[in-house]
Enzyme design. Sequence first.
Site, PDB file in Angstrom:
ATOM      1  N   CYS A 171       0.846  -1.182   0.000  1.00  0.00           N
ATOM      2  CA  CYS A 171       0.000   0.000   0.000  1.00  0.00           C
ATOM      3  C   CYS A 171       0.890   1.244   0.000  1.00  0.00           C
ATOM      4  O   CYS A 171       2.102   1.151   0.139  1.00  0.00           O
ATOM      5  CB  CYS A 171      -0.908   0.020   1.223  1.00  0.00           C
ATOM      6  SG  CYS A 171       0.009   0.136   2.745  1.00  0.00           S
TER       7      CYS A 171
ATOM      8  N   ASP B 138      -8.528  21.457 -20.348  1.00  0.00           N
ATOM      9  CA  ASP B 138      -7.741  21.615 -21.559  1.00  0.00           C
ATOM     10  C   ASP B 138      -8.691  22.235 -22.586  1.00  0.00           C
ATOM     11  O   ASP B 138      -9.895  22.066 -22.491  1.00  0.00           O
ATOM     12  CB  ASP B 138      -7.258  20.231 -21.998  1.00  0.00           C
ATOM     13  CG  ASP B 138      -6.772  20.226 -23.421  1.00  0.00           C
ATOM     14  OD1 ASP B 138      -5.867  21.021 -23.710  1.00  0.00           O
ATOM     15  OD2 ASP B 138      -7.295  19.448 -24.220  1.00  0.00           O
TER      16      ASP B 138
ATOM     17  N   CYS C 118       3.402   1.702   2.715  1.00  0.00           N
ATOM     18  CA  CYS C 118       4.663   0.961   2.605  1.00  0.00           C
ATOM     19  C   CYS C 118       5.722   1.822   1.928  1.00  0.00           C
ATOM     20  O   CYS C 118       6.891   1.817   2.322  1.00  0.00           O
ATOM     21  CB  CYS C 118       4.487  -0.304   1.769  1.00  0.00           C
ATOM     22  SG  CYS C 118       3.421  -1.507   2.507  1.00  0.00           S
TER      23      CYS C 118
ATOM     24  N   ASP D 297      -7.738  15.557 -23.026  1.00  0.00           N
ATOM     25  CA  ASP D 297      -7.954  14.525 -24.039  1.00  0.00           C
ATOM     26  C   ASP D 297      -6.662  14.053 -24.697  1.00  0.00           C
ATOM     27  O   ASP D 297      -6.660  13.068 -25.404  1.00  0.00           O
ATOM     28  CB  ASP D 297      -8.866  15.052 -25.148  1.00  0.00           C
ATOM     29  CG  ASP D 297      -8.140  16.057 -26.014  1.00  0.00           C
ATOM     30  OD1 ASP D 297      -7.504  16.961 -25.454  1.00  0.00           O
ATOM     31  OD2 ASP D 297      -8.182  15.923 -27.248  1.00  0.00           O
TER      32      ASP D 297
ATOM     33  N   ASP E 290      -1.724  16.303 -22.236  1.00  0.00           N
ATOM     34  CA  ASP E 290      -2.375  16.542 -20.940  1.00  0.00           C
ATOM     35  C   ASP E 290      -2.019  15.461 -19.927  1.00  0.00           C
ATOM     36  O   ASP E 290      -2.282  15.620 -18.741  1.00  0.00           O
ATOM     37  CB  ASP E 290      -3.898  16.536 -21.094  1.00  0.00           C
ATOM     38  CG  ASP E 290      -4.372  17.579 -22.072  1.00  0.00           C
ATOM     39  OD1 ASP E 290      -3.877  18.707 -21.990  1.00  0.00           O
ATOM     40  OD2 ASP E 290      -5.238  17.269 -22.912  1.00  0.00           O
TER      41      ASP E 290
END
Lengths: 72, 711
Positions: free
Chosen positions: B13, B410, B16, B603, B607
Amino acid sequence: MAQVIFKSNINCGSCIQKVTPILNALEGIDEWRVDTTHPEKLLTVEFEDIQPEEIVKALDTIGFQAELYSQD
Amino acid sequence: MEKVRLSVSGMSCAACAQVLEKTLLKQSGIQDVQVNFASEQVQFTFVDPTLTLDAIQTVVKKAGYSLEANDVPAQERWELKAQKQSFQLYWALFWSFPLVMMGMIWMHHPWSPAISALSSALILVVSGRSFFWNAWSNARMGRTNMDTLVAISTGIAFAYSLFQWGRGNDHALYFESAGMIVTFLTLGKFWENRAKNATSKAVVGLMELISNEARVIRNGESVLVPIQQVQLGDWVEVWAGERIPVDGWVKKGHGWVDESWLTGEPLPVEKSKKDTVLTGAHLQSGSLRIQVTASKEDSVLARLIDRVRDAQGSKAPIQALVDRVSAVFVPAVMGIALATFLGWWAIMGQPDMGFEHALAVLVIACPCALGLATPTALMVGMGKAARNHILIKDALALEVLSETTDFIWDKTGTLTEGKPTLQEIRWFNDSHRWIPSIIGIQMTSSHPLAKGILKTFPDVEPVSPIEIQQIPGMGMIGKFSDATLLIGNSSLLSSYSISTDQHSSEVKPIGTEVWVASLEFGVIALFVFQDNLVPTATEALDTLRQQGHTHHLLTGDTPEGSARVRSALALILGRDKCLPEDKKAYVLDLKKDPKRIVAMVGDGINDSEAMAAADISIAIGTGADIAKEVASVTLIRHNLLDLILAGKIAKQTRGTIRENLFWAFLYNIISIPLAVGLIPGWSLTPMVAGAAMAMSSVSVVLNSLRLNFKS
């Protein structure tokens, strides 16, 4: 575009490898090739705005000799 | 000073990753430690040259993790892990079948305890191994989490049942609970890992933009060589239709290059001598000879890949709700168990009874439905979202989406359609006379705007020019018998001393302009192209604004180019002319304010870096695959109103997860007093444990299904 031919001591494939970065980096050069089968090891350069002497000088920095053979 | 990058195994996780980072930071002789949980990578720099990797490995091993050489590609490691996990899941499901049959139907069969014990043991050892291993690593560091709870309760339930069975007490067996808990949790882990796996695919997608081979000029001839053999200063040839394999500048040639992966702008950019070109861009037409200026590792794309990878793992870990609950619950239950033992010993003077009751507390406390609480709600919530054209990748996305404060948009392809369409044609001369000639010239052009013009006049019979000339960066000139036509931008016209000033003052729509003029008759026509707003953009942004969200616009476009979108949508904040790293920097800057939860909507590949850095990322389904893989939410249709619906479903699902956790714990908490022995005459029996387990599981599943009917 002009062409100039040098005779040289670029003898083999590994010499070509060594001169590649030098010749590629000269901005005025458009094309170049070495005929290692020719006894005079002809280096043909097509160029736009560079003096043949500059090419000779650049090759000299890494220990290769070139001498004007023909020019048109 | 040697920089090392290695794989880490054993991190279960985000916590850790923090522990390992702290451990390594304490180690002297190394610096710049970074541990990335998502990509399972660690990197650091050796300052002390005498220090060996083995010494570091020893320290890491002590903390419960292990370093591995990085030679296996990330994708392969993920696939191996996914394979292992699906095996563990199928194994658990297979053996839980006899377990359930013995527990529910043939419980009085003489072989029932033996078969149950065997199935349960096989599930625990094979599928549940990682819970025990993680609990053990945690325990050594003095920590507890959900794995601790699972390991203790299943381990004790199994051992306690073995003990009771050995004593001939067939009525106090919990083999079934132990096995089923592990099965349910394995199912939950399997789902979680699938989401994690998808993010790694994003990086692989970016890597696909890198060509494997390049055509290098060697002694005047073009030779195809592996990309690794291309050196700085080499000349590389690229032909139309190929991806540019290197970063460099154009030595010779001319072409149109699609750089949308970097800039997000759909129109190809013209490249000729001395222009810079970048790896991964697509050469649409022409041919280029490129002088290489960056090594493969230093290309803009390679650095982008590194940054996406880092951003994915360096996200501040938002702890899963289950872990937060466990952090309180585990110590509480262990406290109660201890108190039970001490209580029986001190008050009743019966340490052996105390021991038995303490064990019973631990057995009953493990909420079996814990493993079901999140996955079932997610499955129903995601299914509901998918029916509404929204893909949601993980549980955290649902949590974060419902808490988002800032949306970063964007422009091109997200708020706009992403492709310029012909908006208006103005004729300043007789249109019918010129259309056939205009079409004749445009048919020879590969420029995307030319296609837009051709599409407008599909049935016109073209007149071919006698002579045609392409002026790079400006347009085209076609000679006809009666006139010479110029088609291109205003600089083409002004270079022939034709002024567009008096005509452009009349231009209403702002956009990309294509002028038509003739040397003989002056300006003939003006074509205006525009990238239109998505129809739902205004309503979606206004609704979000009313809900109290702040909007920002980040675009690679110029301030002039973005002005129209900004004014139409009342977007004030944000930046223009952004490179991918500028977008990321903006996101990180916003995130510095701890009160802000930042969502990035985009998109394109350009980005993806900012999306990976944001708290939550939303991709448009019509966009690049990489963006969709980085994103935790994908809107399949380009309908921005779906985002509002996604927010609503996220809120509902999060609510359901909370309710589920309540139901998962409720019956077990009620049964604890029985286990402690507080109610005279009643004690914990497998029947009570089984009932608690069944009740909580059924409640959780039913509650999750209820999500379908919420509007």
